[in-house]
Design a protein around this motif. Structure first.
Motif: not given
Length: 316
Positions: A127-137, A145-153, A155-159
């Motif tokens: 996905a090449e997630l960038k800081a400030g982007e919104n992520v739906l798991i 899935g739990q780890l994806a939530v922790q990693l999204a945080r 990596f700087g996800a906004k929501r």
């Protein structure tokens, strides 16, 4: 030696004697301490995984934590068939043995590596997630899935929006919104549409099947002719179904990028490169999973047990 031996692809492994592994060229024999029962391990043992190319009898297990002959504690993978990691000893390529930091124990390392790789690669590599982007798991209550939530945080996800059936578990997670998947299809579609209306950049999908079809309906229902944002949907798992019905309108009306994440879509060297970073984050207390430890001798009884947000780890 004793091992979890697969004799028939439609049956759980049996705990019994199996031939000792012999180290081949550039391999090392490792004394196994802990091995995780990951969904891919079950799929490989049943012959249903797309990468399956082994013959029975074989030893189950894809990765583990153990002790090398020099006394070093390592995480390792890629055993040579018919041997697997759910055994007292296992031979593995020396290049696939990674030292463990002191701050993470054997069981937590065995539990976190495989689902952590899945979550990390889907977010960063695919996905090449960038800081400030919104992520739906999609499927946020499973271990990956739990780890994806922790990693999204991390990596700087906004929501971070978590979709799953266990609303109580999701409420305890560090998320900004929850989409319950236990209601009617109309309710699920409506809840997804409410989040889509606020903007979603990345979707990490551990479910596929009908939940993903409802998500696509929610996405196309929010059609905007002047929309310029690209949505990256990464398919990682298929716990809710192996296929989906993909309307052509979903591709015409959205700037939708469909991707997969797994062995084959990501090179093995890139996969292994993530693991030291995972272990460093876990040792620092930034990543953690719930674990149920089971003696390897009880492998047959535990094999088909539902995970329910906790990773089963066999100890040897």
């Amino acid at each position: 030696m004793h091992a979890a031996v697969v004799k028939q692809l439609d049956q759980a492994p049996h705990y019994e004697e199996f031939a000792e592994p012999v180290a081949g060229h550039e391999e090392v024999v490792i004394k196994v301490c802990a091995a995780g029962l990951h969904p891919i391990v079950r799929a490989l043992a049943s012959g249903s995984h797309y990468s399956f190319n082994a013959e029975v009898p074989m030893v189950a297990g894809l990765d583990a934590v153990g002790i090398q002959p020099d006394g070093r504690r390592v995480y390792f993978g890629a055993p040579r068939r018919p041997w697997g990691t759910m055994a007292e000893r296992c031979a593995a390529p020396a290049a696939m043995c990674l030292p463990l930091p002191d701050g993470i124990d054997d069981v937590q390392a065995a539990a976190i590596a495989n689902p952590g790789m899945s979550a990390w690669l889907s977010l960063k590599e695919r996905a090449e997630l960038k800081a400030g982007e919104n992520v739906l798991i999609m499927g946020a209550t499973g271990v990956a899935g739990q780890l994806a939530v922790q990693l999204a945080r991390m990596f700087g996800a906004k929501r971070v929006i978590a979709a799953g059936r266990n609303v109580g578990a999701l409420a305890r997670a560090d998320v900004d919104a929850i989409v319950p998947l236990g209601g009617s299809e109309e309710e699920i579609r409506g809840a997804l549409a409410a989040e889509v209306s606020q903007g979603i950049d990345v979707i990490i999908d551990f479910l596929w099947g009908r939940p993903t079809e409802l998500l696509l309906q929610a996405l196309t229902g929010e059609f905007k002719a002047n929309s310029t944002g690209t949505i990256r949907l990464v398919e990682v798992g298929e716990s809710a179904g192996k296929t989906i019905n993909l309307p052509g309108a979903a591709l015409r009306s959205l700037d939708l990028r469909l991707l997969g994440s797994g062995f084959g879509s990501v090179r093995i060297d890139r996969i292994f490169a993530t693991i030291p970073q995972l272990f460093e984050a876990a040792a620092a207390g930034r990543l953690r999973v719930d674990v149920e430890t089971v003696p390897l001798a009880d492998v047959e009884a535990a094999w088909g047990r539902e995970e329910k947000g906790r990773r089963i780890v066999f100890t040897i």
